[in-house]
Design a protein around this motif. Structure first.
Motif, PDB file in Angstrom:
ATOM      1  N   TYR A   7      31.566  45.924  38.875  1.00  0.00           N
ATOM      2  CA  TYR A   7      32.562  45.142  38.624  1.00  0.00           C
ATOM      3  C   TYR A   7      33.303  44.412  39.923  1.00  0.00           C
ATOM      4  N   TRP A   8      33.635  43.479  39.951  1.00  0.00           N
ATOM      5  CA  TRP A   8      34.310  42.603  41.125  1.00  0.00           C
ATOM      6  C   TRP A   8      35.099  43.643  41.688  1.00  0.00           C
ATOM      7  N   ARG A  14      38.673  43.752  33.635  1.00  0.00           N
ATOM      8  CA  ARG A  14      37.770  44.488  32.695  1.00  0.00           C
ATOM      9  C   ARG A  14      37.238  45.629  32.991  1.00  0.00           C
ATOM     10  N   ALA A  60      28.141  38.727  32.301  1.00  0.00           N
ATOM     11  CA  ALA A  60      29.182  38.670  33.268  1.00  0.00           C
ATOM     12  C   ALA A  60      29.324  40.257  33.451  1.00  0.00           C
ATOM     13  N   PRO A  61      30.169  40.686  34.582  1.00  0.00           N
ATOM     14  CA  PRO A  61      30.701  41.927  34.752  1.00  0.00           C
ATOM     15  C   PRO A  61      31.919  42.201  33.655  1.00  0.00           C
ATOM     16  N   PRO A  62      32.178  43.384  33.441  1.00  0.00           N
ATOM     17  CA  PRO A  62      31.533  44.726  34.148  1.00  0.00           C
ATOM     18  C   PRO A  62      30.275  45.016  33.161  1.00  0.00           C
ATOM     19  N   GLN A  73      29.720  44.272  28.572  1.00  0.00           N
ATOM     20  CA  GLN A  73      30.894  44.149  27.536  1.00  0.00           C
ATOM     21  C   GLN A  73      31.788  45.246  27.655  1.00  0.00           C
ATOM     22  N   ALA A  74      33.047  45.138  28.219  1.00  0.00           N
ATOM     23  CA  ALA A  74      33.915  46.517  28.543  1.00  0.00           C
ATOM     24  C   ALA A  74      34.186  47.271  27.319  1.00  0.00           C
ATOM     25  N   ILE A 121      38.685  28.517  32.644  1.00  0.00           N
ATOM     26  CA  ILE A 121      38.539  29.541  33.637  1.00  0.00           C
ATOM     27  C   ILE A 121      38.028  28.811  35.307  1.00  0.00           C
ATOM     28  N   ILE A 230      43.301  39.697  35.588  1.00  0.00           N
ATOM     29  CA  ILE A 230      43.653  39.183  34.263  1.00  0.00           C
ATOM     30  C   ILE A 230      45.086  39.157  34.054  1.00  0.00           C
TER      31      ILE A 230
HETATM   32  N1  LIG Z   1      33.892  39.768  26.897  1.00  0.00           N
HETATM   33  C1  LIG Z   1      33.377  40.438  28.044  1.00  0.00           C
HETATM   34  C2  LIG Z   1      34.020  39.226  29.308  1.00  0.00           C
HETATM   35  C3  LIG Z   1      33.290  39.479  30.424  1.00  0.00           C
HETATM   36  C4  LIG Z   1      34.079  38.425  31.558  1.00  0.00           C
HETATM   37  O1  LIG Z   1      34.671  37.449  31.113  1.00  0.00           O
HETATM   38  N2  LIG Z   1      34.044  39.204  32.913  1.00  0.00           N
HETATM   39  C5  LIG Z   1      34.683  38.086  33.936  1.00  0.00           C
HETATM   40  C6  LIG Z   1      35.278  39.053  34.833  1.00  0.00           C
HETATM   41  S1  LIG Z   1      36.673  39.985  34.024  1.00  0.00           S
HETATM   42  C7  LIG Z   1      33.772  37.324  34.773  1.00  0.00           C
HETATM   43  O2  LIG Z   1      33.256  37.811  35.873  1.00  0.00           O
HETATM   44  N3  LIG Z   1      33.098  36.393  34.029  1.00  0.00           N
HETATM   45  C8  LIG Z   1      32.217  35.407  34.639  1.00  0.00           C
HETATM   46  C9  LIG Z   1      31.761  34.417  33.765  1.00  0.00           C
HETATM   47  O3  LIG Z   1      32.021  34.624  32.451  1.00  0.00           O
HETATM   48  O4  LIG Z   1      31.063  33.495  34.163  1.00  0.00           O
HETATM   49  C10 LIG Z   1      33.876  41.615  28.532  1.00  0.00           C
HETATM   50  O5  LIG Z   1      34.794  42.084  27.566  1.00  0.00           O
HETATM   51  O6  LIG Z   1      33.459  42.441  29.394  1.00  0.00           O
END
Ligand SMILES: N[C@@H](CCC(=O)N[C@@H](CS)C(=O)NCC(=O)O)C(=O)O
Length: 240
Positions: A7-8, A14, A60-62, A73-74, A121, A230
């Motif tokens: 994760y970041w 998340r 995407a992370p996490p 997916q968290a 975003i 977030i």
């Molecule tokens: N629904 C996914 C959302 C994941 C998400 O949006 N991750 C963010 C960080 S919190 C991200 O890095 N997103 C990059 C992107 O969507 O391009 C979850 O709950 O894990």
């Protein structure tokens, strides 16, 4: 073998929904993007986002790696760890409902995020401030009471005092983290409505007092909320 969490670095985000389960379980894990050295750091995370891990290819992370298994997916990753470490109901119906609760929490988290990014975003908050004001007002007035009221109902239905089942689960940890996020981002609003959901507030306090979690929350591993995350505290988006 240790789990690898990706994760970041620098924000709880998340990733915290998975990290809390690992911490409560006392499970060995490496917080890969926060580590330095070969095979670690954000570069290692980006490499997996570009090339995948075996069959799995997260958007995407996490995400969490457990040997050959990658779980993204968290909510799904939290369930994966919880179900392996007695932080989930034992019965099948309970397991499914705990997953449903965690997925609903992920929806709530996304809505909290969208208060400061209602248009997109890829834009800065400063580029969407009028829309954010409207979105945040709706979130505070309508969505916060709706979600918190639903958790309250679940807690009142269960004499064990948890969201699902007879003991603490990852679903409860997710609610704790969300309450903490709301306390940071919307302190005035949460204070105004906390009295309507006493069981939710009580559960959050019990989670914070859990011995492993209390130690974790006092440690440097726990990242503070901030305005990259977030849950962001923009005073103009809060209100009674
Ligand atoms: N629904 C996914 C959302 C994941 C998400 O949006 N991750 C963010 C960080 S919190 C991200 O890095 N997103 C990059 C992107 O969507 O391009 C979850 O709950 O894990």
């Amino acid at each position: 073998l240790a789990y690898d969490l990706y994760y970041w670095p620098g924000l709880p985000g998340r990733g915290e929904y998975v990290r809390l389960v690992l911490e409560a379980a006392g499970a060995p894990y490496r917080d890969m993007a926060r580590l330095e050295g070969p095979g670690c750091g954000v570069d290692a995370m980006m490499a997996i986002l570009r090339h995948g891990h075996g069959e799995a290819f997260p958007l995407a992370p996490p995400f969490l790696i457990d040997g050959a298994t990658l779980v993204s997916q968290a909510a799904v990753a939290a369930a994966y760890v919880g179900e392996r470490h007695r932080l989930a109901p034992e019965d099948e119906a309970g397991r499914h409902f705990a997953r449903s609760v965690a997925a609903t929490t992920a929806d709530f988290v996304a809505e909290a995020h969208d208060t400061h990014h209602p248009v997109g975003i890829s834009l800065y908050y400063e580029e969407q401030k009028p829309e954010a004001l409207r979105r945040a007002a709706e979130f505070r007035d309508s969505r916060m009471p709706k979600f918190l009221g639903w958790y309250e109902k679940l807690l009142r239905r269960n004499s064990a005092g948890y969201l699902v089942g007879a003991h603490l689960s990852y679903a409860d940890l997710g609610l704790f983290q969300t309450v903490e996020g709301l306390r940071y981002a919307f302190p005035r609003r949460l204070k105004a409505i906390a009295g309507d959901t006493p069981e939710v507030m009580h559960l959050a306090a019990r989670v914070a007092a859990h011995p492993r979690l209390a130690a974790y929350l006092a440690s440097e591993r726990r990242l503070p909320f901030n305005e990259d995350g977030i849950f962001r505290h923009y005073p103009e988006l809060d209100g009674d």
